[in-house]
Write a protein that holds these residues in place. Structure first.
Motif, PDB file in Angstrom:
ATOM      1  N   LYS A   1      -4.709   2.796  -3.568  1.00 40.58           N
ATOM      2  CA  LYS A   1      -5.145   2.073  -2.378  1.00 40.58           C
ATOM      3  C   LYS A   1      -5.321   3.069  -1.234  1.00 40.58           C
ATOM      4  O   LYS A   1      -4.520   3.987  -1.077  1.00 40.58           O
TER       5      LYS A   1
ATOM      6  N   GLU B   1      -1.913   5.457  -1.028  1.00 44.90           N
ATOM      7  CA  GLU B   1      -0.703   4.979  -1.689  1.00 44.90           C
ATOM      8  C   GLU B   1      -0.148   6.075  -2.602  1.00 44.90           C
ATOM      9  O   GLU B   1      -0.896   6.812  -3.236  1.00 44.90           O
TER      10      GLU B   1
ATOM     11  N   ARG C   1      -6.158   3.185   3.005  1.00 46.58           N
ATOM     12  CA  ARG C   1      -6.258   2.424   4.248  1.00 46.58           C
ATOM     13  C   ARG C   1      -6.559   3.388   5.386  1.00 46.58           C
ATOM     14  O   ARG C   1      -6.211   4.569   5.328  1.00 46.58           O
TER      15      ARG C   1
END
Length: 86
Positions: A9, A66, A11
């Motif tokens: 992930k 992540e 972000r």
């Protein structure tokens, strides 16, 4: 034959705290529809991310990825600083 890792992930958010050693708090904002009225609402999530060289400052825009658990509540690391705060 080399094994491929699973996709991680990613972000992007703004650093809101850099008071810890090698750790920054990143606020990630996203739009979600209201459950009943379907209007878009901004929600903010805060993540603690590992900053190995203490390069990030408050206000910087960073990309976090992540990773494995590094401490009790640190599961992200800073991949790169996208924009510096003036």
């Amino acid at each position: 034959m080399a094994e491929e890792r699973n996709l991680r992930k990613v972000r992007q958010g703004i650093v809101v705290s850099d008071k810890m050693d090698k750790t920054v708090v990143v606020a990630v904002e996203r739009k979600v529809p209201h459950k009943l009225y379907k209007k878009s609402i901004n929600t903010t999530s805060k993540f603690k991310a590992h900053d190995e060289n203490n390069e990030c400052r408050v206000g910087d825009t960073v990309r976090i990825v992540e990773t494995r658990p590094l401490s009790r509540d640190k599961r992200w690391r800073v991949e790169k600083i996208v924009a510096r705060q003036n």
